[in-house]
Write a protein that holds these residues in place. Structure first.
Motif, mmCIF file in Angstrom:
data_model
loop_
_atom_site.group_PDB
_atom_site.id
_atom_site.type_symbol
_atom_site.label_atom_id
_atom_site.label_comp_id
_atom_site.label_asym_id
_atom_site.label_seq_id
_atom_site.Cartn_x
_atom_site.Cartn_y
_atom_site.Cartn_z
ATOM 1 N N PRO A 1 9.495 16.323 -17.316
ATOM 2 C CA PRO A 1 9.248 15.127 -18.133
ATOM 3 C C PRO A 1 8.034 14.336 -17.666
ATOM 4 N N MET A 2 7.407 13.637 -18.589
ATOM 5 C CA MET A 2 6.336 12.710 -18.227
ATOM 6 C C MET A 2 6.916 11.571 -17.379
ATOM 7 N N PRO A 3 6.103 10.913 -16.573
ATOM 8 C CA PRO A 3 6.592 9.732 -15.857
ATOM 9 C C PRO A 3 7.043 8.659 -16.838
ATOM 10 N N SER A 4 7.880 7.757 -16.363
ATOM 11 C CA SER A 4 8.421 6.705 -17.232
ATOM 12 C C SER A 4 7.313 5.790 -17.732
ATOM 13 N N GLY A 5 7.394 5.450 -19.009
ATOM 14 C CA GLY A 5 6.451 4.518 -19.608
ATOM 15 C C GLY A 5 7.173 3.264 -20.089
ATOM 16 N N LEU A 6 6.788 2.775 -21.264
ATOM 17 C CA LEU A 6 7.464 1.611 -21.846
ATOM 18 C C LEU A 6 8.943 1.917 -22.000
ATOM 19 N N VAL B 1 11.629 17.998 -12.876
ATOM 20 C CA VAL B 1 10.557 17.711 -11.922
ATOM 21 C C VAL B 1 9.280 17.466 -12.725
ATOM 22 N N ASN B 2 8.603 16.355 -12.462
ATOM 23 C CA ASN B 2 7.431 15.967 -13.264
ATOM 24 C C ASN B 2 6.323 17.010 -13.183
ATOM 25 N N PRO B 3 5.578 17.199 -14.280
ATOM 26 C CA PRO B 3 4.477 18.167 -14.286
ATOM 27 C C PRO B 3 3.327 17.710 -13.401
ATOM 28 N N GLY B 4 2.500 18.686 -12.992
ATOM 29 C CA GLY B 4 1.313 18.358 -12.216
ATOM 30 C C GLY B 4 1.588 17.971 -10.780
ATOM 31 N N THR B 5 2.781 18.288 -10.272
ATOM 32 C CA THR B 5 3.128 17.968 -8.893
ATOM 33 C C THR B 5 3.241 19.254 -8.086
ATOM 34 N N PRO B 6 3.037 19.188 -6.773
ATOM 35 C CA PRO B 6 3.173 20.401 -5.952
ATOM 36 C C PRO B 6 4.553 21.048 -6.067
ATOM 37 N N LEU B 7 5.599 20.227 -6.174
ATOM 38 C CA LEU B 7 6.948 20.784 -6.302
ATOM 39 C C LEU B 7 7.104 21.539 -7.616
ATOM 40 N N ARG B 8 6.523 21.000 -8.688
ATOM 41 C CA ARG B 8 6.591 21.688 -9.985
ATOM 42 C C ARG B 8 5.927 23.062 -9.898
ATOM 43 N N SER C 1 20.038 2.359 -21.469
ATOM 44 C CA SER C 1 18.640 1.931 -21.391
ATOM 45 C C SER C 1 17.806 2.788 -20.445
ATOM 46 N N ALA C 2 18.440 3.619 -19.617
ATOM 47 C CA ALA C 2 17.710 4.435 -18.645
ATOM 48 C C ALA C 2 17.034 5.616 -19.329
ATOM 49 N N ASP C 3 16.071 6.229 -18.617
ATOM 50 C CA ASP C 3 15.473 7.461 -19.126
ATOM 51 C C ASP C 3 15.797 8.607 -18.177
ATOM 52 N N ILE C 4 15.256 9.784 -18.470
ATOM 53 C CA ILE C 4 15.636 10.977 -17.718
ATOM 54 C C ILE C 4 15.166 10.902 -16.268
ATOM 55 N N ASN C 5 14.070 10.193 -15.995
ATOM 56 C CA ASN C 5 13.627 10.027 -14.614
ATOM 57 C C ASN C 5 14.603 9.159 -13.822
ATOM 58 N N HIS C 6 15.203 8.177 -14.489
ATOM 59 C CA HIS C 6 16.222 7.358 -13.824
ATOM 60 C C HIS C 6 17.463 8.184 -13.510
#
Length: 609
Positions: free
Chosen positions: A180-185, A247-254, A341-346
């Motif tokens: 997923p993308m990082p959390s936004g609005l 796991v967020n894209p563009g990270t070493p773990l990904r 109200s939470a998102d998948i990153n939460h």
């Protein structure tokens, strides 16, 4: 094992006895000891590796090394799929390092419902799932491959890839997420701006700014719709590496997880002593595990169709009663928008997949005697992936939630049930997602306001014609009528009416999907209006009753009156031409009903007769 889950599973096993046996026999016939390309003639094989480098040609000639197919839904318009651009090269290199070969076997289409929502292209959305399944089958049909990697994330794409992969059920197959993308609005704020726009309180510029702050980078949208439901269910079925879904894209773990998934596929082929084809992983117990996890987290209602079609692709027969009874047996453990109200990153920060596996396994709500791409059982999935000194390792996950407002426990759930109900009555059968509703149950009896196109509602809303208690009926939206588009453009105005204090609900043979929220919505009504459903005889002003406690969906009109009525005639020409829709007339004509998966791939000679 929870008795209720065990009984439902056994019922599915008995119901599927003949079809599952036939499926397993089919994939056993397709199995071949040694590389599949060994069956090809010299001319066939030469074509198959003509574009490879000298080293890969030598490896593929040797008949001792596996060849892994890459099937990807990459395009750079979908934020969720844009990260896949670099995956093939990464995968090929990782597989080369362990002495095997990977080839890009084919791409599949990937459309975004968020882009097509409320537009003509949305009429193709659900049907694209079957096209994706067929495209994946075409990619694998060259018989060059000993295993497969499926790269897909979003709504119809993962179910389509699963169906295509299961048609090649003799091949070991690993699904590779992108994250997923990082959390936004915050999603709650986005929904507020949408409602204000529907009321005319803010303009298009403010709405576009809010949407852009919410959907702001590469990666999957962060709300808990069908895309993230896909990832959760696929991991629960043992087709992802443990903890890799979010796991967020563009990270070493990904990147480390992507390389590890590629290598893992080579360990499952028939050239090893650990042959594990996808057709053996996806069995009745794995399907039940996926359903349990979906319902325990308040996931997408689209899966009341997709998982039925996926199961059928593996010779397994499930229906809406199975969904409803499993929902009654499992508690609601998460609050992720639109069910909070939470998102998948939460969700990940609160404990994520490792904790979800642990909670459900400890409560006896999931089958642990299953196969996965990582071996037997699900204990590995209670661990979280990490990078330590550049090495990918798995460590024990959380034992308890880090945020009880996002992730509850089985002992103290947000709700005692999974929040999905089946409604049944003279209007037909429907599903309703109750997990996001303000109250545990919903009972509304109100006059119908009938629309035969979702776009008609806008004018009625703006003119104040809906400022009353009412049940909005939007018909001729089903699979056979126009391909069953999602109807999310209805959500903001209906939400406004609800906030004004009116009792409102929606009844439709269309879809509302994973983003179904606070407005009660009886969706996927079957039989659909186009195919003789009573929905076609509803008149504006008729009393309609929707009751989740009794499971009733009733048109309160005397039978004699209904018998005398002529059904409305659908005016669908505008939905059958333009934006490529004219090419899908044949598919629409053979789509099964919503409870049978709204699928064109199981059309039989018996149906033709």
């Amino acid at each position: 094992m929870n008795n209720q889950i065990a009984e439902i599973t056994q019922r599915i096993i008995e119901r599927s006895k003949d079809t599952r046996k036939a499926y397993l026999a089919k994939i056993e016939r397709a199995r071949r000891q040694g590389p599949f390309r060994g069956e090809l003639s010299c001319g066939n094989l030469a074509h198959g590796f003509a574009a490879c480098g000298a080293e890969e040609k030598s490896d593929l000639r040797s008949m001792t090394k596996s060849n892994i197919a890459i099937v990807s839904a990459y395009n750079d318009m979908l934020s969720a799929h844009q990260p896949y651009e670099t995956y093939p090269a990464m995968i090929k290199d990782a597989i080369k390092q362990v002495g095997s070969v990977a080839q890009f076997a084919g791409g599949v289409p990937a459309m975004c419902d968020g882009v097509t929502q409320g537009n003509a292209g949305m009429d193709l959305s659900l049907m694209s799932r079957d096209v994706i399944a067929q495209s994946a089958a075409v990619a694998l049909s060259h018989n060059m491959f000993d295993g497969a990697l499926m790269l897909g994330i979003c709504d119809k794409i993962v179910p389509g890839l699963l169906m295509g992969a299961l048609s090649f059920g003799h091949l070991p197959t690993v699904f590779v997420p992108a994250g997923p993308m990082p959390s936004g609005l915050p999603n709650k704020e986005k929904a507020r701006v949408r409602q204000e726009f529907a009321e005319g309180k803010v303009g298009r510029d403010a709405l576009l700014e809010a949407e852009s702050q919410s959907y702001h980078s590469a990666g999957t949208c962060t709300f808990y719709g069908t895309a993230n439901s896909n990832q959760l269910v696929v991991e629960m079925m043992g087709l992802h590496l443990p903890g890799s879904s979010f796991v967020n894209p563009g990270t070493p773990l990904r990147d480390a997880l992507t390389k590890a998934a590629a290598v893992q596929t080579t360990r499952l082929t028939d050239l090893t002593d650990n042959y594990t084809p996808i057709g053996h992983i996806v069995d009745e117990k794995a399907m039940v595990n996926g359903l349990v996890a979906l319902l325990a987290t308040g996931g997408s209602t689209n899966h009341t169709m997709h998982l039925i079609a996926v199961a059928r692709s593996a010779g397994i027969l499930i229906n809406w009663d199975d969904f409803s009874e499993i929902s009654n047996a499992v508690p609601l453990l998460t609050r992720i928008y639109p069910n909070g109200s939470a998102d998948i990153n939460h969700f990940v920060a609160a404990g994520g997949m490792a904790l979800l596996f642990k909670q459900l396994l400890d409560a006896g709500l999931m089958h642990n005697d299953v196969k996965t791409i990582c071996g037997d059982g699900l204990d590995r999935y209670t661990k979280e992936p990490r990078l330590e000194d550049g090495e990918l390792v798995w460590r024990d996950g959380a034992d308890t939630s880090h945020d009880p407002e996002v992730f509850a426990s089985v002992a103290t759930p947000f709700k005692p049930d999974g929040g999905l109900s089946v409604l049944d009555g003279n209007l037909g059968r429907a599903v309703i997602k109750t997990s996001a509703l303000p109250t545990p149950h919903c009972h509304i009896k109100a006059p119908a306001v009938v629309f035969e196109d979702q776009f008609e509602l806008d004018g009625a809303f703006k003119n104040g014609e809906l400022n009353k208690d009412c049940i909005v009926v939007v018909r001729f939206q089903g699979p056979s009528a126009i391909g069953m588009p999602e109807l999310h453009r209805l959500t903001p105005p209906l939400g406004v009416l609800q906030d004004r204090g009116y009792k409102v609900a929606l009844v439709t043979d269309g879809r509302m999907s994973g983003a179904s929220g606070k407005v009660p919505a009886a969706i996927h009504v079957t039989p659909e209006a186009f195919n003789g459903g009573l929905l076609a005889k509803v008149h504006t002003g008729d009393m309609v009753e929707l009751n989740t406690q009794t499971g009733e969906l009733t048109l309160c009109v005397e039978q004699a009156e209904l018998d005398a009525r002529e059904p409305a005639v659908a005016q669908l020409a505008s939905h059958h031409e333009g934006m490529g829709r004219e090419m899908f007339g044949g598919m629409r004509s053979v789509l099964t009903g919503a409870e049978e998966g709204a699928c064109s791939l199981f059309y039989t000679q018996e149906q033709a007769k």
